[in-house]
Write a protein that holds these residues in place. Structure first.
Motif, mmCIF file in Angstrom:
data_model
loop_
_atom_site.group_PDB
_atom_site.id
_atom_site.type_symbol
_atom_site.label_atom_id
_atom_site.label_comp_id
_atom_site.label_asym_id
_atom_site.label_seq_id
_atom_site.Cartn_x
_atom_site.Cartn_y
_atom_site.Cartn_z
ATOM 1 N N ILE A 293 0.819 -1.216 0.000
ATOM 2 C CA ILE A 293 0.000 0.000 0.000
ATOM 3 C C ILE A 293 0.853 1.266 0.000
ATOM 4 C CG2 ILE A 293 -1.660 1.331 1.366
ATOM 5 C CD1 ILE A 293 -3.038 -1.231 2.093
ATOM 6 N N PRO A 294 1.952 1.350 0.777
ATOM 7 C CA PRO A 294 2.761 2.577 0.696
ATOM 8 C C PRO A 294 3.261 2.894 -0.705
ATOM 9 C CG PRO A 294 3.379 1.306 2.631
ATOM 10 C CD PRO A 294 2.440 0.451 1.842
ATOM 11 N N VAL A 295 3.486 1.870 -1.518
ATOM 12 C CA VAL A 295 3.924 2.106 -2.894
ATOM 13 C C VAL A 295 2.738 2.451 -3.789
ATOM 14 C CG1 VAL A 295 5.110 1.097 -4.870
ATOM 15 C CG2 VAL A 295 5.884 0.564 -2.559
ATOM 16 N N LEU A 296 1.627 1.705 -3.623
ATOM 17 C CA LEU A 296 0.462 1.918 -4.488
ATOM 18 C C LEU A 296 -0.308 3.189 -4.149
ATOM 19 C CD1 LEU A 296 -0.911 -1.748 -4.624
ATOM 20 C CD2 LEU A 296 0.512 -0.579 -6.308
ATOM 21 N N SER A 297 -0.136 3.721 -2.942
ATOM 22 C CA SER A 297 -0.906 4.907 -2.555
ATOM 23 C C SER A 297 -0.546 6.126 -3.395
ATOM 24 C CB SER A 297 -0.670 5.213 -1.079
ATOM 25 O OG SER A 297 0.700 5.485 -0.828
ATOM 26 N N GLN A 298 0.631 6.126 -4.035
ATOM 27 C CA GLN A 298 1.003 7.262 -4.871
ATOM 28 C C GLN A 298 0.117 7.384 -6.103
ATOM 29 O OE1 GLN A 298 4.899 6.766 -6.696
ATOM 30 N NE2 GLN A 298 4.713 4.527 -6.552
ATOM 31 N N PHE A 299 -0.569 6.279 -6.462
ATOM 32 C CA PHE A 299 -1.495 6.333 -7.588
ATOM 33 C C PHE A 299 -2.874 6.848 -7.178
ATOM 34 C CE2 PHE A 299 1.547 2.914 -8.562
ATOM 35 C CZ PHE A 299 2.078 3.404 -9.739
ATOM 36 N N PHE A 300 -3.098 6.994 -5.867
ATOM 37 C CA PHE A 300 -4.372 7.501 -5.366
ATOM 38 C C PHE A 300 -4.284 8.973 -4.969
ATOM 39 C CE2 PHE A 300 -4.788 3.001 -5.066
ATOM 40 C CZ PHE A 300 -6.140 2.719 -5.127
ATOM 41 N N THR A 301 -3.104 9.393 -4.539
ATOM 42 C CA THR A 301 -2.929 10.778 -4.143
ATOM 43 C C THR A 301 -1.466 11.174 -4.313
ATOM 44 O OG1 THR A 301 -3.117 12.370 -2.311
ATOM 45 C CG2 THR A 301 -2.580 10.090 -1.741
ATOM 46 N N THR A 302 -1.245 12.453 -4.616
ATOM 47 C CA THR A 302 0.120 12.979 -4.724
ATOM 48 C C THR A 302 0.511 13.813 -3.510
ATOM 49 O OG1 THR A 302 -0.738 14.912 -5.935
ATOM 50 C CG2 THR A 302 0.013 13.019 -7.235
ATOM 51 N N ASP A 303 -0.408 13.946 -2.557
ATOM 52 C CA ASP A 303 -0.142 14.724 -1.349
ATOM 53 C C ASP A 303 0.708 13.888 -0.390
ATOM 54 O OD1 ASP A 303 -0.285 16.127 1.109
ATOM 55 O OD2 ASP A 303 -2.122 17.111 0.431
ATOM 56 N N LEU A 304 1.897 14.382 -0.038
ATOM 57 C CA LEU A 304 2.796 13.637 0.839
ATOM 58 C C LEU A 304 2.215 13.497 2.241
ATOM 59 C CD1 LEU A 304 6.291 15.062 -0.218
ATOM 60 C CD2 LEU A 304 5.244 12.881 -0.846
ATOM 61 N N ALA A 305 1.473 14.498 2.717
ATOM 62 C CA ALA A 305 0.877 14.415 4.051
ATOM 63 C C ALA A 305 -0.175 13.312 4.107
ATOM 64 C CB ALA A 305 0.265 15.764 4.427
ATOM 65 N N VAL A 306 -0.962 13.180 3.043
ATOM 66 C CA VAL A 306 -1.974 12.120 3.007
ATOM 67 C C VAL A 306 -1.305 10.746 2.941
ATOM 68 C CG1 VAL A 306 -3.897 11.177 1.679
ATOM 69 C CG2 VAL A 306 -3.674 13.636 1.945
ATOM 70 N N ARG A 307 -0.259 10.618 2.146
ATOM 71 C CA ARG A 307 0.438 9.338 2.045
ATOM 72 C C ARG A 307 1.095 8.968 3.371
ATOM 73 N NH1 ARG A 307 4.259 9.403 -3.070
ATOM 74 N NH2 ARG A 307 4.657 7.311 -2.219
ATOM 75 N N THR A 308 1.602 9.956 4.101
ATOM 76 C CA THR A 308 2.169 9.682 5.429
ATOM 77 C C THR A 308 1.099 9.198 6.388
ATOM 78 O OG1 THR A 308 3.849 11.390 5.069
ATOM 79 C CG2 THR A 308 3.460 10.682 7.343
ATOM 80 N N SER A 309 -0.071 9.800 6.333
ATOM 81 C CA SER A 309 -1.177 9.365 7.195
ATOM 82 C C SER A 309 -1.637 7.961 6.822
ATOM 83 C CB SER A 309 -2.339 10.359 7.081
ATOM 84 O OG SER A 309 -3.390 10.012 7.948
ATOM 85 N N VAL A 310 -1.608 7.631 5.521
ATOM 86 C CA VAL A 310 -1.959 6.275 5.092
ATOM 87 C C VAL A 310 -0.971 5.263 5.653
ATOM 88 C CG1 VAL A 310 -2.080 4.757 3.076
ATOM 89 C CG2 VAL A 310 -3.166 6.990 3.001
ATOM 90 N N ASN A 311 0.314 5.610 5.651
ATOM 91 C CA ASN A 311 1.327 4.683 6.167
ATOM 92 C C ASN A 311 1.163 4.439 7.662
ATOM 93 O OD1 ASN A 311 2.384 4.625 3.591
ATOM 94 N ND2 ASN A 311 3.982 6.137 4.018
ATOM 95 N N LEU A 312 0.635 5.406 8.395
ATOM 96 C CA LEU A 312 0.432 5.220 9.834
ATOM 97 C C LEU A 312 -0.644 4.181 10.126
ATOM 98 C CD1 LEU A 312 0.612 8.930 11.080
ATOM 99 C CD2 LEU A 312 2.366 7.161 11.286
ATOM 100 N N ALA A 313 -1.535 3.942 9.174
ATOM 101 C CA ALA A 313 -2.598 2.952 9.378
ATOM 102 C C ALA A 313 -2.191 1.550 8.948
ATOM 103 C CB ALA A 313 -3.848 3.377 8.612
ATOM 104 N N ILE A 314 -1.020 1.365 8.349
ATOM 105 C CA ILE A 314 -0.588 0.056 7.858
ATOM 106 C C ILE A 314 -0.473 -0.981 8.972
ATOM 107 C CG2 ILE A 314 1.255 -1.178 6.660
ATOM 108 C CD1 ILE A 314 -0.474 0.567 4.879
ATOM 109 N N PRO A 315 0.112 -0.672 10.151
ATOM 110 C CA PRO A 315 0.199 -1.706 11.211
ATOM 111 C C PRO A 315 -1.162 -2.246 11.640
ATOM 112 C CG PRO A 315 1.685 0.096 11.686
ATOM 113 C CD PRO A 315 0.850 0.551 10.535
#
Length: 416
Positions: A293-315
């Motif tokens: 998901i951290p790699v694929l999330s770049q195809f859903f959004t280009t906002d770095l803050a949103v991608r960082t928040s997505v990575n926090l939900a991975i665990p």
């Protein structure tokens, strides 16, 4: 249909059919289109070659003789075919012989293994010949001979003709029946399942509704966008393990409905163990998919803050999906053993408990007592998944203990 509906409705400026409302209407239209396709498939009986030839003869003849379209290729009438298809088949003995190590099923297990090996050999030969053709094999005689042999093997291992589900409702169902109430006798047969199944469905969706409410009312715009991305992945991965639930529901009842015996108890134990292994494998595969998901999330959004928040939900998401296979297996086995009251009560408790703890996160976030984000919310939801997994496993162990005690009591009564 969904894509066509999105193209038609989403761009509209009307508030009722444009934007998000248009996407919703497109989804609804695709669901009704799928319903129509399923009904048409189940109602239409495929024509045999003989029927097609007869139809051509009647169309070209001047006399217009009537053709009995209710005859199939073997000359069996439609009513006879329906009566044959409506007969019940008892496969419980076959399943128990395949899942246990009894002497009676030794021959059946050997025959089953030979069938699997022959199918695999046929598939391997097909893929090998395809590779040879792609590499430019110029030996045409050998290619024709291999193709002929592969066709023979494939035809012997793969049944020809349409699937048995097609036309199962032919001459038994009309479209208007969808709008009619069922007979009272049939409704009484299904009534014991209404409350448990309804409670189970409502208990499942309550957590998702509470999560969406917390994300939209207490979290910021960044976490809201991250929740939309995460929930998209969640909806794509969840149906993978649902197949285990459906498989267990169709496999377990044939064993469970047998009379109490040592063979039945052993078959249930082996079935639970095998399904649990498969559930663990599915969970590991889903965790591997979540790791992308951290790699694929770049195809859903280009906002770095949103991608960082997505990575926090991975665990939290990883823990949820690691146990998802076991949870689906447990629920399917409990449904296969008709433990509906327990499931209904459990999901009735989840209906209140899961939103309660999620709404507590909202309260703490609004009061400033805790920094709540999508990572916190998904960790809380993964704890619910872990509790549900433990409850299902404990319940299955309890039911297996009851089955073993029934066998012991039966042995004691026979000795006495």
């Amino acid at each position: 249909v969904n894509a066509l509906g999105d193209a038609m409705f989403v761009g509209s400026s009307h508030p009722w059919i444009g934007g998000c409302a248009g996407a919703a209407w497109a989804t609804v239209a695709s669901q009704y289109a799928a319903l129509g396709m399923f009904v048409a498939w189940l109602k239409s009986r495929p024509r045999s070659r003989r029927q097609q030839r007869r139809k051509g003869v009647v169309a070209n003849s001047e006399e217009g003789e009537d053709v009995d379209s209710s005859r199939d290729e073997d000359g069996v009438g439609l009513k006879s075919a329906v009566s044959l298809n409506s007969q019940k088949l008892d496969i419980s003995s076959a399943i128990m012989e395949l899942t246990t190590k009894s002497e009676e099923g030794k021959t059946r297990r050997k025959r089953f293994k030979r069938t699997i090996k022959s199918v695999n050999r046929g598939r391997f030969s097909l893929s090998r010949n395809w590779t040879d053709r792609r590499m430019g094999n110029n030996n045409k005689r050998r290619g024709r001979r291999n193709k002929k042999n592969d066709t023979t093997r494939t035809s012997s291992s793969t049944p020809s003709g349409p699937p048995p589900s097609r036309g199962v409702l032919s001459n038994r169902f009309r479209t208007i029946d969808l709008f009619k109430l069922p007979p009272l006798a049939a409704a009484r047969e299904f009534w014991p399942f209404v409350i448990p199944v309804t409670t189970t469905a409502i208990g499942r969706i309550s957590g998702y509704i509470a999560m969406s409410h917390v994300a939209s009312s207490a979290l910021g715009t960044i976490d809201m966008a991250a929740q939309a991305v995460i929930f998209s992945f969640f909806c794509c991965l969840t149906p993978i393990c649902d197949s285990l639930n459906l498989t267990a529901q169709s496999f377990v009842p044939a064993i469970y409905e047998k009379k109490p015996s040592a063979a039945r108890a052993d078959a249930l134990r082996h079935t639970l163990r095998n399904f649990s292994k498969v559930g663990g494998i599915f969970g590991a595969a889903l965790v591997a998919m979540v790791a992308t998901i951290p790699v694929l999330s770049q195809f859903f959004t280009t906002d770095l803050a949103v991608r960082t928040s997505v990575n926090l939900a991975i665990p939290g998401l990883s823990l949820f999906f690691a146990l998802s296979g076991l949870v689906c297996v447990g629920e399917g086995i409990l449904l296969g053993q008709k433990d509906l009251k327990f499931l209904g009560n459990a999901y009735g408790a989840y209906f209140f408990a899961v939103p309660y703890f999620l709404l507590r996160l909202k309260k703490r976030a609004i009061m400033g007592l805790q920094d709540v984000g999508v990572g916190t919310m998904w960790r809380t939801f993964s704890i619910y998944q872990a509790i549900r997994c433990c409850i299902w496993l404990a319940r299955m162990k309890q039911l297996q203990g009851r089955t073993d005690r029934q066998v012991e009591e039966q042995v004691v009564s026979q000795v006495a």
